[in-house]
Each structure stands twice: as structure tokens, then as C-alpha cells.
Design a protein around this motif. Structure first.
Motif, mmCIF file in Angstrom:
data_model
loop_
_atom_site.group_PDB
_atom_site.id
_atom_site.type_symbol
_atom_site.label_atom_id
_atom_site.label_comp_id
_atom_site.label_asym_id
_atom_site.label_seq_id
_atom_site.Cartn_x
_atom_site.Cartn_y
_atom_site.Cartn_z
ATOM 1 N N ALA A 1 -5.731 -3.072 -5.255
ATOM 2 C CA ALA A 1 -5.029 -1.896 -4.748
ATOM 3 C C ALA A 1 -5.922 -1.043 -3.850
ATOM 4 O O ALA A 1 -7.144 -1.019 -3.990
ATOM 5 C CB ALA A 1 -4.518 -1.064 -5.922
ATOM 6 N N GLU A 2 -5.275 -0.326 -2.929
ATOM 7 C CA GLU A 2 -5.958 0.643 -2.069
ATOM 8 C C GLU A 2 -6.115 1.953 -2.837
ATOM 9 O O GLU A 2 -5.220 2.389 -3.550
ATOM 10 C CB GLU A 2 -5.113 0.877 -0.809
ATOM 11 C CG GLU A 2 -5.649 1.959 0.105
ATOM 12 C CD GLU A 2 -4.662 2.324 1.193
ATOM 13 O OE1 GLU A 2 -5.020 3.150 2.058
ATOM 14 O OE2 GLU A 2 -3.524 1.807 1.174
ATOM 15 N N HIS A 3 -7.283 2.608 -2.712
ATOM 16 C CA HIS A 3 -7.560 3.844 -3.448
ATOM 17 C C HIS A 3 -7.539 5.039 -2.500
ATOM 18 O O HIS A 3 -8.148 5.006 -1.428
ATOM 19 C CB HIS A 3 -8.928 3.753 -4.135
ATOM 20 C CG HIS A 3 -8.966 2.754 -5.245
ATOM 21 N ND1 HIS A 3 -9.075 3.111 -6.563
ATOM 22 C CD2 HIS A 3 -8.892 1.404 -5.243
ATOM 23 C CE1 HIS A 3 -9.071 2.031 -7.320
ATOM 24 N NE2 HIS A 3 -8.974 0.976 -6.534
ATOM 25 N N LEU A 4 -6.830 6.096 -2.918
ATOM 26 C CA LEU A 4 -6.731 7.310 -2.118
ATOM 27 C C LEU A 4 -7.071 8.525 -2.967
ATOM 28 O O LEU A 4 -6.637 8.629 -4.122
ATOM 29 C CB LEU A 4 -5.304 7.487 -1.571
ATOM 30 C CG LEU A 4 -4.722 6.387 -0.688
ATOM 31 C CD1 LEU A 4 -3.255 6.684 -0.403
ATOM 32 C CD2 LEU A 4 -5.505 6.302 0.614
ATOM 33 N N ARG B 1 -1.115 0.861 -4.301
ATOM 34 C CA ARG B 1 -1.965 1.999 -3.949
ATOM 35 C C ARG B 1 -2.232 2.831 -5.196
ATOM 36 O O ARG B 1 -1.356 3.011 -6.039
ATOM 37 C CB ARG B 1 -1.299 2.869 -2.878
ATOM 38 C CG ARG B 1 -1.492 2.333 -1.486
ATOM 39 C CD ARG B 1 -1.028 3.337 -0.447
ATOM 40 N NE ARG B 1 0.425 3.455 -0.407
ATOM 41 C CZ ARG B 1 1.089 4.123 0.537
ATOM 42 N NH1 ARG B 1 0.417 4.740 1.495
ATOM 43 N NH2 ARG B 1 2.390 4.183 0.518
ATOM 44 N N THR C 1 3.964 -0.313 -7.572
ATOM 45 C CA THR C 1 3.129 -0.400 -6.367
ATOM 46 C C THR C 1 2.361 0.886 -6.085
ATOM 47 O O THR C 1 1.503 0.910 -5.209
ATOM 48 C CB THR C 1 3.997 -0.729 -5.139
ATOM 49 O OG1 THR C 1 5.054 0.238 -5.047
ATOM 50 C CG2 THR C 1 4.592 -2.130 -5.262
ATOM 51 N N THR D 1 -3.209 -8.658 -4.741
ATOM 52 C CA THR D 1 -4.358 -8.083 -4.038
ATOM 53 C C THR D 1 -4.861 -6.855 -4.781
ATOM 54 O O THR D 1 -4.148 -6.258 -5.589
ATOM 55 C CB THR D 1 -3.965 -7.671 -2.603
ATOM 56 O OG1 THR D 1 -2.872 -6.743 -2.673
ATOM 57 C CG2 THR D 1 -3.549 -8.883 -1.791
ATOM 58 N N PRO E 1 1.564 -5.300 -2.473
ATOM 59 C CA PRO E 1 0.333 -4.515 -2.398
ATOM 60 C C PRO E 1 0.491 -3.178 -3.121
ATOM 61 O O PRO E 1 1.587 -2.614 -3.170
ATOM 62 C CB PRO E 1 0.126 -4.315 -0.885
ATOM 63 C CG PRO E 1 1.489 -4.468 -0.294
ATOM 64 C CD PRO E 1 2.213 -5.458 -1.156
ATOM 65 N N ALA F 1 -13.790 5.594 -5.886
ATOM 66 C CA ALA F 1 -12.765 5.238 -4.906
ATOM 67 C C ALA F 1 -13.306 4.323 -3.812
ATOM 68 O O ALA F 1 -12.599 3.425 -3.340
ATOM 69 C CB ALA F 1 -12.183 6.513 -4.286
ATOM 70 N N ASN F 2 -14.555 4.518 -3.431
ATOM 71 C CA ASN F 2 -15.085 3.777 -2.280
ATOM 72 C C ASN F 2 -15.961 2.591 -2.659
ATOM 73 O O ASN F 2 -15.994 1.585 -1.942
ATOM 74 C CB ASN F 2 -15.891 4.730 -1.378
ATOM 75 C CG ASN F 2 -15.036 5.842 -0.807
ATOM 76 O OD1 ASN F 2 -13.909 5.611 -0.393
ATOM 77 N ND2 ASN F 2 -15.555 7.061 -0.811
#
Length: 731
Positions: A387-390, A593, A552, A385, A591, A610-611
Motif C-alpha cells: 500500500a501507498e502511505h500518506l 492506500r 483499499t 501490491t 491497490p 511512512a517513508n
């Protein structure tokens, strides 16, 4: 003047920094265009390359010298190769000899024969071998040779010494022979390892289908997120080309990525795969060059200079990570391999595929204009998947070696699950500045307008700009205080802090300082893949192209400086680096990040990346470039000048700008001269002058006029100056 019946004119280029060709007399029969000759030049004898056979010359007959020797019977560069180099000479306005000789391996530039070196091999001979009953080592070597002839290197790897081989030779049981390497005939014998093929995603299948149908000049841009399977698309696009008996050139930005790429290509195609890169010795380079030229190599994987190599029958060019700045040569003949590759594909009427997760703005602009066909991979295959961005706000918090409490907590969570964590910091050493806590003295490089970097390992000061090194002083040379402290963040400092914060986990640091030993980089990568290390810390070396399925969490530290850099390309490069680093997270079923720790979490660039992702950011940034009239909506050329005195640079560039300005149309801007951001580097003062136009034709005309002026200026002999067409960075 016309030559005599016994001798005729030949026109050659020589590897000298002069923008002209040279005429010589040569006896009949004349060497063909593309052959090398030895010619007198001043008090030297140089190797030259024949371009043509002119009927007349404007030179005084008494000044035309005869050729010393003809080296080649057949051309080392064919007509297509010479056509490409002739275009490059005109476009980049570079001395022709330096351009043409860039396409030749060093040994050919020196005048050596354009042929393979004979290979030595040992062969077993029939005879009475009873004397070997007591000579165990000789008997073992003899039995090896009875099975198959072997080279000295192959025998040495089996523990067979030269003394053992010479003893066998004296007994008449073995002999050493020389033979030329057998040319590999792979055409018509192409097999595909179907077992190695993964199942394609819908997007991959569509891209492969389009590419496999291309049989003429067609530029494609494959924009695929990291981990989306671009390499698999390359492999399947190559199939019909190889089956048709044509060669494939795969260009990669760095030699460090080459071994894993080669292994994957060889698993799929059991064909001759050849590599071309700067780490090869002169003989290896020539042999690989010959294999490309005679068609022995089916697949050629190489860095920038591989583009200039002659091919027997090239059918496809692939440029991986096409955005990478290393495809642009930064000294000498300053060509861009991506741009020249497009021209080469056009001249040969073959398809070319540019691939990247973060395409250059130039390529995105060409795709939007319809010059390239855009292919997109927006998903990762299988269960992987995105990755989630922070964005982590590092203001008002206590940082430990650049690590915020929030980041430490995230790391602890992932490590506790048995996963790996990667931290990215593009700054080597312990601290970028060493200062005196009492008087404020700074450890400045004597040769550059820059600070020394303090490397705690070895307790040394190292200038990363000129490579000068010196021991760290025990006390301040200005006030005598012993309170010398490092300020700023480097990979050594973060490594030390990680060992204290997470003592139960193993940390590996990968940067240029600890990967200098041959094979060490590959050993570190193997250790990471084997799970030997849980925390990975590195510079840009670690960000590109590597597949670590257990990583991860990826975090970028201290990149805020790039948000406010003076170069208009800085934002593009930061965005590309961010996406490349982010791509190391969550590449398998786990998953991932991505964390960017910043003091400017509200910055528009970071928020956009990021968005919204790279594509949206690029679209916005391109619109800003259009409004500002910057490339790719305009074209630039940069005059660079350096000397031991800054005044010498100004004495050259100021008159150049003054004499050039009246001849320029209003559509051509001349900016400068102005000093480099780091005015003095390695003892040289550096200045520059920028030309910008809305059309390539107008820019080229202005540059030619500027070159004519520059060559006539007396100050030109007191400085080192150069012209860079389509510069990728200002000094």
C-alpha cells in the motif's frame, strides 16, 4: 531426620504464594515425581504435586504430616515438563507451586481424575418396531440411530428430544451407553490437501526450504510484511514434522483470530486439530489438555497458556505475531510465553519459528546478534501490491468527528469505486471526557485518577480502567447547568458522523461494546466479507490478522498521544500498530492506500515509518535504546506495590530501596520508588521500583536479595506487592 521403613519423605509444591517446597510423609510405594497428592496444610486440605523423594529433611519429625491421599498412579507432568517449570520458577523468582499449577487445567488443580469424561451415546436395538408406525418422531429417531449411534447433543441438533429417546428406551428399541472417547491414531496416516496449496513466491519457497531441513533446536525469525503469506510458510514447514508423527504447537495472541486459523489448518491437514484458550469451559480445557498429552492431537492452536501444556511428542513450535504484548502474563505468574517457548524448544531440541510483520525489538536484536536465523518476506504473492502511505496534516482544518476534509474526499473516491474503507480509532465510547460547559466540571471516576468515558448508547458513564459504570447525570452536580458536553473522540461519535456524511453507505462499528454477545464478532466479519458494509470502523480488534480483499483505504485517527507517551516502548508499539493497521489495505489485486491523520506530520517517527518502513525505524530506535542503555541492551525487573493508602506503599518500598542500595554493585541501578502514572486505580494506590542491570545474572542476584528484604519488612503485610521480571510496561 530420616523417615521410618514404613513411610518415606516426599517433597511437594502447593498452590500457595510461598517461595518454598514442603515435605510430607507417605506410605510405600511412593508416588512418582509429577503425580498429585492430597495433603494437610494448616486447617485445609490441598492438592500438591510431587517433585522428589528426599532422603532427609531439616524439619522437626513431629511437625511432618502424612499425606492424606495419593491421586495419580502415573505422572500428570513428565520430567521434561517439570524441568521447564523448574527453570521458570528460578528465572521469574515466583512461588514454585503457582508456577507448576499454572501448567494444570483447573479440574486437575481441584484434584479430579486425569482422564476423559465418558461420552453418552444412544444406540438402536433390534426388536419389534411396529409400534412406531403411529409415532412419527420416535420412528424418525429410531431410523437415525439405526444408521449410527449419536450423542444427545447430536440428536438434539436434529430435533430429537429426551422424551422421544426415553420412549424408545421403554419399548426396548434404544439404550443409552457410556464410553470413553476413542484415542485418535493419526500417526502414519498424514495426508496433505495438495489442492489447497498456492504457488509460492521465491522468498516463501526459500523460507520453506530452510525450515523443512531443520531437525534440531534452531530459532527462526520470519519477518514478513502483512499479506506476504507467513501462514502458508507455517503450513508447509509443518508438513515434514507431522509426517514424522510429531505434534505441532501454533501459538496465536488472541482467541478472536483462532477460528479462521483453525479452518485454514484443517483444510490443509485432515488431522485432529485441538484448541486451547481461556474461553473454553473447564471440561473442554481438560479434554484438550489430555489430547495434547496422549498424542491424540496432531496440531495444537492456542493462546499464551498453551505453551505450558504437556505434549506426547512435540516436534515444532510456531509463534504467530510474536511481538504481541498478550504473550506476556500481566498478573500472578508473570511469564513471557515467547521466551519460555524458546527454552522449551531448546530443551526438546526442536526448531521454533517466530513470525511477525513487526518483530519485537528483542527478536530483531537477537537476529542481528546471530542468535536467530532471519527469514524475510518482502513481497505480497500474486498481484497484491504494498500500500501507498500518506500523512495528512490535520492542523488548520475543520474536523468533523475527527475526519479532515482531505480524508473525507479520499473516502468518497474509494467508496465511489465500489471499494471498502476502514477507519481505526483505539478509543471506545462517544467521548473520553464529559464536562460542564458553564463551570468546567469534569466527570471523574471516584475510584481512579481518570475521567469517565461517555457512552451515548445507553447514556452512561463508564470508566475503562476499573469498569465502574453510572448513568449520565441530567445536569452538572457542581453548578446545576444542563450544558454537559463530550470532548474528545470515540468510536460511537465517529460512527454517528459517518452515517451523516455518507448516508448512502452502510457503516459497521467493531469494538468491545458491540461484540460482547457470543458469535457477534464472527457475524460482523462475515458481513464485511460479504460486502454488506462499505465503511468499517473499529478499535484494535479490527487491526489484526483479518483479510478484507475489498478494503483499499485504511485511515488511523487520533494517535498523536502515543508520540509523547512516557513509556520507552510506546514508539515501538505505535509503529507495530501502524504497520498492522496498514496491512489491511490492498491485500488482493486492488491497490491500497494508508492514511495517518496527524497534527505532527513532521514527527521523525511518523516520517520514518511512512517513508522508510518498519525495519528502518526499528534499526534507528534500537540504536537509541543502545545509547540509553535500555532493553534489549539491558535487563529490568519491576517491584509493584498497591494498597488502599498511598502511604502504605511508601512505607514498604522506601525501606526496601534503602536497605537494598548498599548491597547493589555499581552496575545495577535502582530507580524509585515512584508512583504510577495513574497513581490510583480501582481504589488502589500504586507505586513501583525498577531494577536495571547489564547482565541477567547480576539482576537475578539483586532481585533475590530484594526479595529477602521484602519478606522481612513488617509493612509487606499491609500491601499487595509483586515482582515482574522483564516487565513489558510500567504502571
Amino acid at each position: 531426620m530420616s523417615p521410618s521403613a514404613q513411610q518415606a519423605l516426599i517433597r511437594v509444591v502447593l498452590p500457595v504464594p510461598l517461595r518454598r517446597e514442603f515435605d510430607y510423609l507417605c506410605s510405600q510405594p511412593l508416588p512418582e515425581a509429577g503425580c498429585r497428592v492430597r495433603v494437610p496444610f494448616g486447617n485445609r486440605t490441598l492438592v500438591g504435586l510431587v517433585l522428589s523423594h528426599p532422603q532427609t529433611t531439616e524439619l522437626d519429625p513431629a511437625r511432618i504430616k502424612p499425606v492424606t491421599a495419593v491421586i495419580d498412579n502415573t505422572p500428570v507432568l513428565n520430567e521434561a515438563d517439570r524441568k521447564l517449570l523448574a527453570w521458570a520458577t528460578q528465572y521469574y523468582l515466583h512461588p514454585p507451586g503457582e508456577v507448576y499449577f499454572q501448567a494444570l487445567p483447573t479440574l486437575l488443580r481441584k484434584g479430579e481424575e486425569a482422564g476423559y469424561r465418558p461420552v453418552e451415546s444412544w444406540h438402536a436395538l433390534e426388536g419389534d418396531n411396529s409400534s412406531l408406525n403411529r409415532a412419527i418422531k420416535q420412528r424418525e429417531a429410531y431410523e437415525l440411530l439405526q444408521h449410527t449411534p449419536m450423542t444427545p447433543g447430536e440428536l438434539g441438533a436434529r430435533g430429537v428430544t429426551s422424551a422421544t429417546l426415553n420412549a424408545l428406551a421403554k419399548k426396548g428399541l434404544a439404550e443409552k451407553r457410556e464410553s470413553l472417547p476413542a484415542r485418535t491414531h493419526w500417526r502414519g496416516k498424514v495426508t496433505i490437501n495438495e489442492d489447497a496449496k498456492p504457488r509460492l513466491t521465491t522468498e516463501q519457497a526459500l523460507a520453506v526450504s530452510v525450515l523443512q531441513q531443520a531437525n534440531r533446536f534452531s530459532p527462526f525469525l520470519l519477518e514478513g510484511i502483512t499479506g506476504s503469506g507467513k501462514t502458508e510458510v507455517y503450513l508447509q514447514a509443518m508438513e515434514p514434522v507431522l509426517k514424522a508423527g510429531k505434534q505441532v504447537l501454533v501459538m496465536v495472541p488472541e482467541i478472536g483470530l483462532t477460528p479462521q486459523t483453525i479452518a485454514r489448518f484443517q483444510r490443509r491437514f485432515p488431522l485432529p486439530v485441538c484448541t486451547l484458550h481461556s474461553a473454553m469451559n473447564e471440561r473442554e480445557r481438560l479434554d484438550a489438555w489430555l489430547a495434547c498429552q496422549d498424542g491424540s492431537a496432531a496440531i495444537v492452536i492456542g493462546t499464551r497458556s498453551a505453551l505450558l501444556t504437556p505434549f506426547d511428542q512435540l516436534g515444532l513450535i510456531i509463534i504467530d505475531e510474536e511481538h504481541d504484548s498478550s504473550f506476556k502474563q500481566q498478573d500472578g505468574f508473570r511469564y513471557h510465553a515467547r521466551d519460555l517457548a524458546l527454552l522449551r524448544a531448546h530443551q526438546l531440541n526442536i526448531p521454533i519459528l517466530l513470525g511477525s510483520a513487526t518483530p519485537s525489538f528483542e527478536s530483531l536484536h537477537n537476529a542481528a546478534a546471530g542468535k536467530y536465523q532471519l527469514l524475510t518476506l518482502s513481497q505480497r504473492p500474486g498481484t497484491a501490491t504494498v500500500a501507498e502511505h500518506l500523512l495528512l496534516d490535520s492542523r488548520h482544518v475543520q474536523l468533523e468527528a475527527g475526519l479532515s476534509p482531505q480524508l473525507q474526499q479520499l473516502m468518497a473516491e474509494e467508496l465511489g469505486k465500489g471499494n471498502q474503507v476502514m477507519l481505526f480509532l483505539n478509543r471506545r465510547g462517544y467521548a473520553p471526557v464529559l464536562l460542564c460547559h458553564d463551570c468546567g466540571w469534569l466527570a471523574d471516576c471516584e475510584r481512579c485518577d481518570a475521567h469517565y468515558t461517555w457512552h451515548k448508547n445507553g447514556n452512561r458513564l463508564h470508566c475503562h480502567h476499573c469498569d465502574h459504570q453510572r448513568p449520565r447525570p441530567p445536569q452538572c452536580p457542581q453548578c446545576g447547568s444542563s450544558k454537559l458536553v463530550g470532548t474528545g473522540l470515540g468510536t460511537e461519535q465517529v460512527e454517528q458522523a459517518l452515517a451523516m456524511l455518507f448516508p448512502q453507505y452502510n457503516v459497521i462499528r467493531i469494538d468491545r461494546d458491540n461484540t460482547r454477545r457470543k458469535g457477534s464478532f464472527e457475524q460482523h466479519l462475515e458481513g464485511i466479507r460479504a460486502g454488506k458494509y462499505q465503511i468499517l470502523l473499529g478499535t484494535q480488534m479490527l487491526a489484526k490478522g483479518h483479510h478484507f480483499p475489498d478494503v483499499t483505504l485504511v485511515a488511523m485517527l487520533d494517535v498523536d498521544g502515543a508520540l509523547f507517551a512516557g513509556d520507552f516502548r510506546a514508539a515501538e508499539r505505535l509503529a507495530q500498530l501502524y504497520i498492522q493497521v496498514a496491512g489491511r489495505a490492498g491485500r488482493a489485486s486492488k491497490p491500497g492506500r494508508v492514511v495517518l491523520q496527524t497534527h505532527h506530520p513532521d514527527h521523525a517517527l511518523l516520517q520514518d515509518l511512512a517513508n522508510q518502513g518498519y525495519r528502518h525505524f526499528a534499526h534507528t530506535a534500537l540504536e537509541e535504546r543502545r545509547q540509553a542503555g535500555l532493553p534489549p541492551y539491558s535487563y529490568q525487573a519491576l517491584f509493584r506495590c498497591q494498597a488502599t493508602q498511598g502511604e502504605a506503599c511508601r512505607e514498604f518500598l522506601v525501606p526496601l530501596a534503602q536497605q537494598l542500595a548498599p548491597a547493589l554493585p555499581a552496575s545495577v541501578l535502582c530507580l524509585g520508588p515512584f508512583s504510577a502514572r495513574m497513581e490510583r486505580k480501582a481504589g488502589q494506590y500504586r507505586y513501583q521500583m525498577l531494577l536495571q542491570a547489564n547482565s541477567r545474572r547480576e539482576l537475578a542476584s539483586a532481585c533475590r536479595h530484594a526479595l529477602a528484604i521484602a519478606d522481612s519488612l513488617p509493612a509487606a503485610r499491609k500491601v499487595r506487592w509483586s515482582l515482574d521480571i522483564d516487565p513489558q510496561e510500567l504502571w
